[in-house]
Scaffold this motif. Structure first.
Motif, short mmCIF file in Angstrom:
data_model
loop_
_atom_site.label_atom_id
_atom_site.label_comp_id
_atom_site.label_asym_id
_atom_site.label_seq_id
_atom_site.Cartn_x
_atom_site.Cartn_y
_atom_site.Cartn_z
N TRP A 259 -4.42 -3.91 4.97
CA TRP A 259 -5.17 -4.63 6.00
C TRP A 259 -4.24 -5.28 7.04
CZ3 TRP A 259 -5.19 -5.55 0.78
CH2 TRP A 259 -4.48 -6.65 0.32
N ALA A 260 -2.95 -5.05 6.93
CA ALA A 260 -2.01 -5.60 7.91
C ALA A 260 -1.83 -4.61 9.07
CB ALA A 260 -0.68 -5.88 7.24
N GLY A 261 -1.25 -5.13 10.15
CA GLY A 261 -1.10 -4.32 11.36
C GLY A 261 -0.26 -3.06 11.20
N PRO A 262 0.94 -3.13 10.59
CA PRO A 262 1.80 -1.93 10.52
C PRO A 262 1.14 -0.73 9.86
CG PRO A 262 3.07 -3.88 10.00
CD PRO A 262 1.65 -4.33 10.11
N LEU A 263 0.50 -0.92 8.72
CA LEU A 263 -0.11 0.22 8.02
C LEU A 263 -1.35 0.72 8.76
CD1 LEU A 263 1.88 -0.65 5.78
CD2 LEU A 263 0.13 -0.05 4.12
N GLY A 264 -2.09 -0.19 9.37
CA GLY A 264 -3.25 0.22 10.15
C GLY A 264 -2.84 1.08 11.33
N ARG A 265 -1.78 0.67 12.01
CA ARG A 265 -1.30 1.44 13.16
C ARG A 265 -0.72 2.79 12.72
NH1 ARG A 265 -0.27 -3.99 14.30
NH2 ARG A 265 -0.79 -4.69 16.42
N ALA A 266 0.10 2.75 11.66
CA ALA A 266 0.70 3.99 11.17
C ALA A 266 -0.37 4.97 10.68
CB ALA A 266 1.69 3.69 10.05
N GLY A 267 -1.40 4.44 10.01
CA GLY A 267 -2.48 5.29 9.52
C GLY A 267 -3.20 5.99 10.66
N THR A 268 -3.37 5.28 11.78
CA THR A 268 -3.99 5.88 12.96
C THR A 268 -3.15 7.03 13.49
OG1 THR A 268 -4.98 3.75 13.57
CG2 THR A 268 -4.84 5.42 15.29
N VAL A 269 -1.84 6.86 13.51
CA VAL A 269 -0.94 7.87 14.07
C VAL A 269 -0.90 9.13 13.21
CG1 VAL A 269 1.48 8.38 14.63
CG2 VAL A 269 0.48 6.17 15.27
N ILE A 270 -0.78 8.96 11.89
CA ILE A 270 -0.64 10.14 11.02
C ILE A 270 -1.97 10.59 10.42
CG2 ILE A 270 1.73 9.49 10.46
CD1 ILE A 270 0.74 8.63 7.68
N ALA A 271 -3.07 9.96 10.89
CA ALA A 271 -4.42 10.32 10.44
C ALA A 271 -4.54 10.25 8.92
CB ALA A 271 -4.80 11.71 10.94
N GLN A 272 -4.12 9.11 8.37
CA GLN A 272 -4.18 8.92 6.92
C GLN A 272 -4.69 7.52 6.62
OE1 GLN A 272 -0.99 10.80 5.08
NE2 GLN A 272 -1.50 10.23 3.00
N ASP A 273 -5.41 7.40 5.51
CA ASP A 273 -5.97 6.11 5.11
C ASP A 273 -4.84 5.12 4.83
OD1 ASP A 273 -7.13 3.98 3.46
OD2 ASP A 273 -8.93 5.25 3.47
N PRO A 274 -4.90 3.90 5.44
CA PRO A 274 -3.86 2.90 5.18
C PRO A 274 -3.70 2.59 3.70
CG PRO A 274 -5.22 2.23 7.03
CD PRO A 274 -5.87 3.44 6.45
N ASN A 275 -4.78 2.70 2.93
CA ASN A 275 -4.70 2.43 1.50
C ASN A 275 -3.80 3.44 0.80
OD1 ASN A 275 -5.67 0.66 -0.66
ND2 ASN A 275 -6.56 2.53 -1.51
N ASP A 276 -3.87 4.72 1.24
CA ASP A 276 -3.01 5.76 0.67
C ASP A 276 -1.54 5.49 1.00
OD1 ASP A 276 -5.23 7.05 -0.36
OD2 ASP A 276 -5.46 8.37 1.37
N ILE A 277 -1.30 5.03 2.22
CA ILE A 277 0.08 4.70 2.62
C ILE A 277 0.60 3.55 1.76
CG2 ILE A 277 1.57 3.96 4.52
CD1 ILE A 277 -0.46 5.13 6.47
N TRP A 278 -0.25 2.55 1.54
CA TRP A 278 0.16 1.40 0.73
C TRP A 278 0.48 1.82 -0.70
CZ3 TRP A 278 -3.34 -2.47 -2.10
CH2 TRP A 278 -2.58 -3.54 -2.58
N MET A 279 -0.36 2.67 -1.27
CA MET A 279 -0.12 3.12 -2.65
C MET A 279 1.25 3.81 -2.74
SD MET A 279 -2.78 2.21 -4.43
CE MET A 279 -2.85 3.25 -5.88
#
Length: 317
Positions: A24-44
């Motif tokens: 729910w923070a800015g970096p993962l939300g922005r990165a998720g938008t760029v790589i078209a991936q759920d921020p939760n998956d990036i966090w895991m």
């Protein structure tokens, strides 16, 4: 206790930066938008390195605390400091709570209080974390459901609930606006072919040995880049180009995003572009130059260590 306000700010900044690596923070939300991936998956994917970073931050805090203890002991020995190292934590906490309640009363906050309400709030917060960690729900619906429950539990009337939403709507809407604007920008870059052309040009001029590690190199420079670019510019301009470039070397979008997030997130609160940093400096009565002199090298060393650990453990492929 006569502790250095800059040491305290540095410890808080390092800890807050590590904990900023959540869906729910800015970096993962922005990165998720760029790589078209759920921020939760990036966090895991990032949880192991986040745990390592938390341990490193505790180590840094211990070293800084040891250094401060020696400095204060010298001041006491020389007679320059006659204060005490004893602090009444309970009294300070009660004073802080009283001041918070006064501010809330002045701002017209009306909400339920009591042990039962506190327990329900804790249960709701834990339920959100469990749903995110287990992948039961994506972040957006999880927080929407939790917000709805929290509003009903904590506020008596629909009017109070509406006021609570209005207080926090500007921050939510501004972030939503940034994400929508970035999506349009990235759509133009992708669909027009410009992003691919930029990546191909970079591939053609980069030495063959450097290409597969471009995301790692940019990650290692993440903290200095945070002094030169805003968070939006870093994730919406630098990341797409790096991702497209290393894709030619079979590096996944998740690997590229992880390198840039790990390298950059530690610099969140050493960047002059961070409003939270200016707030902290104002509250502490500190100066940006003196703070950066202490915090910047520590943040960069911590960032480099995290990127290297992630690289050698295979997180950046």
């Amino acid at each position: 206790m006569n502790m250095s306000r800059y040491v305290l700010l540095t410890i808080v900044a390092m800890a807050a930066s590590v904990m900023n690596m959540v869906p729910w923070a800015g970096p993962l939300g922005r990165a998720g938008t760029v790589i078209a991936q759920d921020p939760n998956d990036i966090w895991m994917h990032l949880i192991p390195i986040q745990a390592v970073a938390a341990v490193l931050v505790l180590g840094i805090a211990a070293l800084l605390g040891w250094s401060e203890k020696r400095r204060i002991a010298k001041l006491q020995a020389s007679g320059e400091f006659q204060g005490t190292t004893e602090v009444d934590v309970a009294s300070l906490a009660a004073d802080f709570q009283a001041r918070q309640e006064k501010v809330q009363e002045e701002d017209g906050y009306h909400f339920r209080k009591g042990r039962v309400i506190t327990i329900i709030n804790i249960v709701v917060a834990l339920a959100v974390l469990v749903s995110l960690l287990s992948g039961l729900l994506p972040p957006a619906p999880a927080f929407l459901i939790a917000t709805t429950i929290a509003l009903v539990v904590n506020f008596k009337s629909a009017g109070d609930q509406s006021e609570a939403l209005k207080r926090h709507a500007p921050n939510a809407l501004s972030m939503a606006g940034v994400i929508l604007a970035a999506a349009m920008f990235l759509g133009v870059l992708n669909e027009s072919g410009m992003l691919e052309e930029i990546a191909l040009m970079l591939v053609s001029i980069l030495p063959a040995a450097v290409g597969p590690y471009l995301h790692v190199i940019v990650g290692l420079l993440g903290v200095p880049l945070d002094l030169l670019t805003s968070t939006d510019a870093y994730y919406f301009s630098v990341l797409p180009i790096v991702q497209e470039t290393v894709a030619a070397y079979d590096v996944t979008g998740l690997g590229a995003a992880a390198a840039l997030i790990i390298g950059n997130v530690i610099g969140t609160f050493v960047s002059p572009f961070s409003p939270a940093l200016w707030l902290a400096l104002g509250l502490a009565g500190a100066q940006m130059g003196k703070y950066l002199k202490l915090a910047f090298p520590i943040a960069w060393v911590l960032s480099v260590a995290m990127v290297l650990v992630a690289f050698f453990t295979g997180m950046l492929v």
